[in-house]
Design a protein around this motif. Sequence first.
Motif, mmCIF file in Angstrom:
data_model
loop_
_atom_site.group_PDB
_atom_site.id
_atom_site.type_symbol
_atom_site.label_atom_id
_atom_site.label_comp_id
_atom_site.label_asym_id
_atom_site.label_seq_id
_atom_site.Cartn_x
_atom_site.Cartn_y
_atom_site.Cartn_z
ATOM 1 N N LEU A 134 0.809 -1.211 0.000
ATOM 2 C CA LEU A 134 0.000 0.000 0.000
ATOM 3 C C LEU A 134 0.843 1.263 0.000
ATOM 4 N N SER A 135 2.134 1.113 -0.284
ATOM 5 C CA SER A 135 2.969 2.262 -0.629
ATOM 6 C C SER A 135 2.998 2.356 -2.152
ATOM 7 N N ALA A 136 3.467 3.495 -2.661
ATOM 8 C CA ALA A 136 3.489 3.688 -4.115
ATOM 9 C C ALA A 136 4.256 2.577 -4.811
ATOM 10 N N VAL A 137 5.346 2.102 -4.179
ATOM 11 C CA VAL A 137 6.082 0.929 -4.647
ATOM 12 C C VAL A 137 6.548 0.156 -3.410
ATOM 13 N N ALA A 138 6.917 -1.084 -3.602
ATOM 14 C CA ALA A 138 7.463 -1.867 -2.497
ATOM 15 C C ALA A 138 8.776 -1.251 -2.028
ATOM 16 N N ARG A 139 8.994 -1.233 -0.725
ATOM 17 C CA ARG A 139 10.204 -0.615 -0.195
ATOM 18 C C ARG A 139 11.463 -1.337 -0.665
ATOM 19 N N GLY A 140 11.312 -2.622 -0.968
ATOM 20 C CA GLY A 140 12.456 -3.378 -1.460
ATOM 21 C C GLY A 140 13.032 -2.827 -2.758
ATOM 22 N N LYS A 141 12.214 -2.105 -3.536
ATOM 23 C CA LYS A 141 12.729 -1.516 -4.772
ATOM 24 C C LYS A 141 13.753 -0.425 -4.469
ATOM 25 N N LEU A 142 13.602 0.232 -3.333
ATOM 26 C CA LEU A 142 14.595 1.215 -2.924
ATOM 27 C C LEU A 142 15.891 0.508 -2.551
ATOM 28 N N LEU A 143 15.758 -0.653 -1.892
ATOM 29 C CA LEU A 143 16.935 -1.435 -1.517
ATOM 30 C C LEU A 143 17.726 -1.841 -2.752
ATOM 31 N N VAL A 144 17.023 -2.312 -3.783
ATOM 32 C CA VAL A 144 17.693 -2.724 -5.020
ATOM 33 C C VAL A 144 18.369 -1.530 -5.681
ATOM 34 N N ALA A 145 17.671 -0.376 -5.751
ATOM 35 C CA ALA A 145 18.239 0.818 -6.368
ATOM 36 C C ALA A 145 19.479 1.293 -5.605
ATOM 37 N N ALA A 146 19.423 1.218 -4.274
ATOM 38 C CA ALA A 146 20.565 1.633 -3.460
ATOM 39 C C ALA A 146 21.771 0.738 -3.718
ATOM 40 N N LYS A 147 21.533 -0.573 -3.837
ATOM 41 C CA LYS A 147 22.634 -1.510 -4.090
ATOM 42 C C LYS A 147 23.259 -1.273 -5.467
ATOM 43 N N LYS A 148 22.452 -0.838 -6.438
ATOM 44 C CA LYS A 148 22.939 -0.615 -7.795
ATOM 45 C C LYS A 148 23.473 0.797 -8.002
ATOM 46 N N GLY A 149 23.307 1.666 -6.993
ATOM 47 C CA GLY A 149 23.740 3.042 -7.132
ATOM 48 C C GLY A 149 22.860 3.859 -8.058
ATOM 49 N N GLU A 150 21.588 3.476 -8.175
ATOM 50 C CA GLU A 150 20.660 4.156 -9.066
ATOM 51 C C GLU A 150 19.762 5.110 -8.290
ATOM 52 N N SER A 151 19.211 6.083 -8.983
ATOM 53 C CA SER A 151 18.224 6.978 -8.380
ATOM 54 C C SER A 151 16.835 6.347 -8.504
ATOM 55 N N ILE A 152 15.871 6.916 -7.817
ATOM 56 C CA ILE A 152 14.484 6.447 -7.882
ATOM 57 C C ILE A 152 13.602 7.581 -8.393
ATOM 58 N N PRO A 153 12.466 7.260 -8.998
ATOM 59 C CA PRO A 153 11.571 8.323 -9.469
ATOM 60 C C PRO A 153 10.995 9.137 -8.302
ATOM 61 N N GLU A 154 10.786 10.404 -8.537
ATOM 62 C CA GLU A 154 10.108 11.218 -7.524
ATOM 63 C C GLU A 154 8.677 10.716 -7.380
ATOM 64 N N GLY A 155 8.201 10.696 -6.144
ATOM 65 C CA GLY A 155 6.868 10.169 -5.886
ATOM 66 C C GLY A 155 6.875 8.807 -5.235
ATOM 67 N N TRP A 156 8.073 8.201 -5.126
ATOM 68 C CA TRP A 156 8.196 6.914 -4.437
ATOM 69 C C TRP A 156 8.413 7.096 -2.942
ATOM 70 N N ALA A 157 9.235 8.057 -2.581
ATOM 71 C CA ALA A 157 9.667 8.150 -1.182
ATOM 72 C C ALA A 157 9.892 9.601 -0.781
ATOM 73 N N LEU A 158 9.977 9.790 0.551
ATOM 74 C CA LEU A 158 10.241 11.099 1.139
ATOM 75 C C LEU A 158 11.454 10.987 2.059
ATOM 76 N N THR A 159 12.126 12.109 2.300
ATOM 77 C CA THR A 159 13.198 12.134 3.290
ATOM 78 C C THR A 159 12.587 12.034 4.687
ATOM 79 N N SER A 160 13.443 11.918 5.691
ATOM 80 C CA SER A 160 12.948 11.861 7.071
ATOM 81 C C SER A 160 12.266 13.150 7.485
ATOM 82 N N GLU A 161 12.488 14.226 6.723
ATOM 83 C CA GLU A 161 11.809 15.498 6.984
ATOM 84 C C GLU A 161 10.512 15.631 6.195
ATOM 85 N N GLY A 162 10.169 14.589 5.439
ATOM 86 C CA GLY A 162 8.923 14.608 4.685
ATOM 87 C C GLY A 162 9.011 15.293 3.342
#
Length: 269
Positions: free
Chosen positions: A177-205
Amino acid sequence: MNLSYEKMVQLAMAGLKAAGIGDKAAFETAQFLALAELDGLASHGLARVSQYAGHAKNGRVQLDPKIKVRPYKTSAALVDACDGLAFPALRFATDLSVNLASKNGVGLVAVTNSHHFGVAGHFAEAAARAGYISLLFGNTPAAMPMVGGSKALFGTNPLAAAFPIANKDPLVIDMSLSAVARGKLLVAAKKGESIPEGWALTSEGKPTTDPHEGLKGLMVPLGGDKGALLALIIELLVVGLSGSRFSYEADSFFDAKGNRPRIGQLLLT
Protein backbone atom coordinates in the motif's frame (compact mmCIF):
# COMPACT_ATOMS: atom_id res chain seq x y z
CA MET A 1 20.06 -13.24 -12.93
CA ASN A 2 21.32 -16.19 -15.00
CA LEU A 3 21.31 -18.81 -12.26
CA SER A 4 19.15 -21.88 -11.96
CA TYR A 5 16.55 -22.10 -9.23
CA GLU A 6 18.59 -24.83 -7.52
CA LYS A 7 21.75 -22.72 -7.56
CA MET A 8 19.92 -19.70 -6.13
CA VAL A 9 18.51 -21.85 -3.33
CA GLN A 10 22.00 -23.15 -2.55
CA LEU A 11 23.51 -19.66 -2.47
CA ALA A 12 20.75 -18.18 -0.31
CA MET A 13 20.78 -21.13 2.06
CA ALA A 14 24.55 -20.94 2.47
CA GLY A 15 24.37 -17.24 3.34
CA LEU A 16 21.59 -17.75 5.87
CA LYS A 17 23.25 -20.74 7.52
CA ALA A 18 26.53 -18.81 7.78
CA ALA A 19 24.65 -16.30 9.94
CA GLY A 20 23.52 -19.10 12.27
CA ILE A 21 20.01 -19.71 10.93
CA GLY A 22 18.89 -23.32 11.30
CA ASP A 23 18.78 -25.72 8.36
CA LYS A 24 14.99 -25.90 7.97
CA ALA A 25 14.40 -22.16 8.25
CA ALA A 26 17.32 -21.44 5.92
CA PHE A 27 16.14 -23.93 3.30
CA GLU A 28 12.49 -22.83 3.25
CA THR A 29 13.45 -19.15 3.23
CA ALA A 30 15.93 -19.75 0.39
CA GLN A 31 13.23 -21.47 -1.66
CA PHE A 32 10.96 -18.43 -1.52
CA LEU A 33 13.79 -15.98 -2.23
CA ALA A 34 14.76 -17.97 -5.31
CA LEU A 35 11.14 -18.12 -6.42
CA ALA A 36 10.95 -14.32 -6.15
CA GLU A 37 13.97 -14.06 -8.45
CA LEU A 38 12.32 -16.36 -11.00
CA ASP A 39 9.23 -14.15 -10.89
CA GLY A 40 11.36 -11.09 -11.64
CA LEU A 41 10.91 -9.66 -8.14
CA ALA A 42 14.51 -8.96 -7.21
CA SER A 43 13.37 -6.66 -4.40
CA HIS A 44 12.17 -9.77 -2.55
CA GLY A 45 14.83 -12.17 -3.79
CA LEU A 46 18.48 -12.80 -3.01
CA ALA A 47 18.96 -9.15 -2.05
CA ARG A 48 17.23 -10.07 1.21
CA VAL A 49 19.84 -12.64 2.27
CA SER A 50 22.21 -10.05 3.73
CA GLN A 51 19.29 -8.35 5.47
CA TYR A 52 18.07 -11.53 7.15
CA ALA A 53 21.64 -12.53 8.00
CA GLY A 54 22.17 -9.15 9.66
CA HIS A 55 19.04 -9.66 11.72
CA ALA A 56 20.22 -13.13 12.73
CA LYS A 57 23.64 -11.88 13.82
CA ASN A 58 22.05 -9.11 15.90
CA GLY A 59 19.42 -11.22 17.64
CA ARG A 60 16.45 -9.86 15.72
CA VAL A 61 15.24 -13.36 14.80
CA GLN A 62 15.17 -16.72 16.56
CA LEU A 63 17.67 -18.90 14.72
CA ASP A 64 15.90 -22.25 14.97
CA PRO A 65 12.30 -21.65 16.08
CA LYS A 66 9.73 -24.36 16.74
CA ILE A 67 6.45 -23.19 15.24
CA LYS A 68 3.47 -23.48 17.57
CA VAL A 69 -0.25 -23.73 16.88
CA ARG A 70 -2.43 -22.40 19.65
CA PRO A 71 -5.86 -23.95 20.40
CA TYR A 72 -8.35 -22.94 17.73
CA LYS A 73 -12.02 -23.05 16.81
CA THR A 74 -13.42 -25.22 14.02
CA SER A 75 -12.33 -22.95 11.16
CA ALA A 76 -9.73 -20.68 12.78
CA ALA A 77 -6.21 -21.06 14.12
CA LEU A 78 -3.35 -18.98 15.50
CA VAL A 79 0.18 -19.88 14.41
CA ASP A 80 3.09 -18.58 16.50
CA ALA A 81 6.20 -18.02 14.38
CA CYS A 82 8.18 -17.72 17.64
CA ASP A 83 10.31 -14.80 16.40
CA GLY A 84 11.75 -16.82 13.53
CA LEU A 85 11.95 -15.95 9.85
CA ALA A 86 8.42 -15.82 8.49
CA PHE A 87 8.61 -18.25 5.57
CA PRO A 88 8.35 -21.56 7.48
CA ALA A 89 5.44 -20.20 9.54
CA LEU A 90 3.61 -18.84 6.48
CA ARG A 91 4.09 -22.09 4.58
CA PHE A 92 2.67 -23.99 7.56
CA ALA A 93 -0.18 -21.49 7.98
CA THR A 94 -1.09 -21.70 4.29
CA ASP A 95 -1.31 -25.50 4.42
CA LEU A 96 -3.36 -25.23 7.61
CA SER A 97 -5.79 -22.72 6.09
CA VAL A 98 -6.36 -25.03 3.10
CA ASN A 99 -6.88 -27.99 5.43
CA LEU A 100 -9.42 -26.08 7.50
CA ALA A 101 -11.20 -24.88 4.37
CA SER A 102 -11.39 -28.41 2.99
CA LYS A 103 -13.08 -29.60 6.19
CA ASN A 104 -15.24 -26.62 7.07
CA GLY A 105 -15.63 -24.49 3.94
CA VAL A 106 -13.40 -21.68 5.22
CA GLY A 107 -10.05 -21.41 6.96
CA LEU A 108 -8.89 -18.34 8.88
CA VAL A 109 -5.31 -18.49 10.15
CA ALA A 110 -3.48 -15.66 11.90
CA VAL A 111 0.31 -15.64 12.35
CA THR A 112 1.91 -13.82 15.26
CA ASN A 113 5.49 -13.04 16.36
CA SER A 114 6.50 -13.04 12.70
CA HIS A 115 8.96 -11.29 10.41
CA HIS A 116 9.28 -10.09 6.78
CA PHE A 117 7.39 -12.58 4.61
CA GLY A 118 8.51 -11.79 1.09
CA VAL A 119 6.09 -12.07 -1.82
CA ALA A 120 2.60 -12.32 -0.35
CA GLY A 121 1.23 -13.69 -3.61
CA HIS A 122 3.27 -16.87 -3.34
CA PHE A 123 1.22 -18.06 -0.37
CA ALA A 124 -2.14 -16.98 -1.77
CA GLU A 125 -1.26 -18.67 -5.07
CA ALA A 126 -0.49 -21.94 -3.31
CA ALA A 127 -3.98 -21.96 -1.77
CA ALA A 128 -5.54 -21.10 -5.13
CA ARG A 129 -3.72 -24.00 -6.78
CA ALA A 130 -5.40 -26.22 -4.20
CA GLY A 131 -8.73 -24.90 -5.47
CA TYR A 132 -9.53 -22.12 -3.00
CA ILE A 133 -9.96 -18.37 -3.20
CA SER A 134 -7.33 -16.94 -0.86
CA LEU A 135 -6.63 -13.59 0.78
CA LEU A 136 -3.48 -12.68 2.69
CA PHE A 137 -2.78 -9.51 4.67
CA GLY A 138 0.30 -8.50 6.64
CA ASN A 139 1.56 -5.53 8.60
CA THR A 140 5.14 -4.28 8.43
CA PRO A 141 7.31 -1.84 10.40
CA ALA A 142 6.05 1.73 10.13
CA ALA A 143 7.24 3.40 6.93
CA MET A 144 4.36 5.59 5.72
CA PRO A 145 2.85 8.78 7.12
CA MET A 146 -0.71 9.92 6.80
CA VAL A 147 -0.85 12.16 3.74
CA GLY A 148 0.68 15.50 4.61
CA GLY A 149 2.43 14.10 7.69
CA SER A 150 6.11 13.60 8.41
CA LYS A 151 5.96 10.71 10.91
CA ALA A 152 5.74 7.04 9.97
CA LEU A 153 2.53 5.56 11.35
CA PHE A 154 1.62 2.72 9.01
CA GLY A 155 3.53 -0.12 7.45
CA THR A 156 3.44 -0.64 3.70
CA ASN A 157 1.08 -3.47 4.75
CA PRO A 158 0.92 -5.76 1.71
CA LEU A 159 -2.09 -7.71 0.58
CA ALA A 160 -2.56 -10.53 -1.90
CA ALA A 161 -5.57 -12.25 -3.41
CA ALA A 162 -5.63 -15.36 -5.57
CA PHE A 163 -8.48 -16.95 -7.52
CA PRO A 164 -8.39 -20.44 -9.05
CA ILE A 165 -9.23 -20.79 -12.75
CA ALA A 166 -10.16 -24.16 -14.24
CA ASN A 167 -7.29 -25.68 -16.25
CA LYS A 168 -5.23 -22.48 -16.02
CA ASP A 169 -2.86 -20.77 -13.62
CA PRO A 170 -4.62 -18.84 -10.85
CA LEU A 171 -5.22 -15.11 -11.06
CA VAL A 172 -2.90 -13.58 -8.44
CA ILE A 173 -2.99 -9.95 -7.27
CA ASP A 174 -0.18 -8.80 -4.97
CA MET A 175 0.59 -5.27 -3.85
CA SER A 176 1.83 -3.16 -1.01
CA LEU A 177 0.00 0.00 0.00
CA SER A 178 2.97 2.26 -0.63
CA ALA A 179 3.49 3.69 -4.12
CA VAL A 180 6.08 0.93 -4.65
CA ALA A 181 7.46 -1.87 -2.50
CA ARG A 182 10.20 -0.62 -0.20
CA GLY A 183 12.46 -3.38 -1.46
CA LYS A 184 12.73 -1.52 -4.77
CA LEU A 185 14.60 1.21 -2.92
CA LEU A 186 16.94 -1.43 -1.52
CA VAL A 187 17.69 -2.72 -5.02
CA ALA A 188 18.24 0.82 -6.37
CA ALA A 189 20.56 1.63 -3.46
CA LYS A 190 22.63 -1.51 -4.09
CA LYS A 191 22.94 -0.62 -7.80
CA GLY A 192 23.74 3.04 -7.13
CA GLU A 193 20.66 4.16 -9.07
CA SER A 194 18.22 6.98 -8.38
CA ILE A 195 14.48 6.45 -7.88
CA PRO A 196 11.57 8.32 -9.47
CA GLU A 197 10.11 11.22 -7.52
CA GLY A 198 6.87 10.17 -5.89
CA TRP A 199 8.20 6.91 -4.44
CA ALA A 200 9.67 8.15 -1.18
CA LEU A 201 10.24 11.10 1.14
CA THR A 202 13.20 12.13 3.29
CA SER A 203 12.95 11.86 7.07
CA GLU A 204 11.81 15.50 6.98
CA GLY A 205 8.92 14.61 4.69
CA LYS A 206 10.42 16.11 1.50
CA PRO A 207 10.36 14.34 -1.91
CA THR A 208 13.59 12.56 -2.83
CA THR A 209 15.12 10.61 -5.71
CA ASP A 210 17.89 9.21 -3.50
CA PRO A 211 17.05 5.62 -2.42
CA HIS A 212 19.33 5.90 0.62
CA GLU A 213 17.39 8.94 1.84
CA GLY A 214 14.15 7.13 1.08
CA LEU A 215 15.18 4.08 3.11
CA LYS A 216 15.99 6.35 6.04
CA GLY A 217 12.82 8.35 5.47
CA LEU A 218 9.24 7.60 4.45
CA MET A 219 7.34 5.79 1.73
CA VAL A 220 4.58 7.58 -0.16
CA PRO A 221 1.14 5.94 0.33
CA LEU A 222 -0.44 4.46 -2.80
CA GLY A 223 -3.27 6.74 -3.91
CA GLY A 224 -2.72 9.30 -1.19
CA ASP A 225 -4.96 9.23 1.86
CA LYS A 226 -6.96 6.28 0.50
CA GLY A 227 -3.86 4.11 0.49
CA ALA A 228 -2.96 5.23 3.99
CA LEU A 229 -6.43 4.37 5.25
CA LEU A 230 -6.38 0.97 3.56
CA ALA A 231 -3.06 0.36 5.34
CA LEU A 232 -4.80 1.24 8.61
CA ILE A 233 -7.60 -1.24 7.88
CA ILE A 234 -5.06 -4.03 7.29
CA GLU A 235 -3.16 -2.98 10.42
CA LEU A 236 -6.24 -3.28 12.61
CA LEU A 237 -7.35 -6.58 11.08
CA VAL A 238 -3.94 -8.24 11.40
CA VAL A 239 -3.07 -6.93 14.86
CA GLY A 240 -6.57 -7.44 16.20
CA LEU A 241 -6.77 -11.08 15.12
CA SER A 242 -3.15 -12.14 15.61
CA GLY A 243 -2.12 -10.17 18.69
CA SER A 244 1.02 -9.03 16.89
CA ARG A 245 2.74 -5.68 17.29
CA PHE A 246 1.49 -2.53 15.65
CA SER A 247 3.68 -1.23 12.83
CA TYR A 248 4.97 1.67 14.92
CA GLU A 249 6.22 -0.78 17.57
CA ALA A 250 8.49 -2.70 15.16
CA ASP A 251 11.93 -1.44 14.18
CA SER A 252 12.73 -1.17 10.47
CA PHE A 253 13.67 -4.28 8.52
CA PHE A 254 16.37 -2.19 6.85
CA ASP A 255 18.37 -1.82 10.07
CA ALA A 256 20.54 -4.75 11.13
CA LYS A 257 20.08 -3.83 14.78
CA GLY A 258 16.75 -3.34 16.51
CA ASN A 259 13.98 -5.24 18.20
CA ARG A 260 12.38 -8.47 17.12
CA PRO A 261 9.57 -7.06 14.95
CA ARG A 262 6.85 -9.52 16.03
CA ILE A 263 4.50 -8.38 13.29
CA GLY A 264 1.65 -10.51 11.96
CA GLN A 265 -0.10 -11.98 8.95
CA LEU A 266 -3.67 -13.09 8.32
CA LEU A 267 -4.82 -15.70 5.79
CA LEU A 268 -8.39 -16.34 4.71
CA THR A 269 -9.00 -19.35 2.45
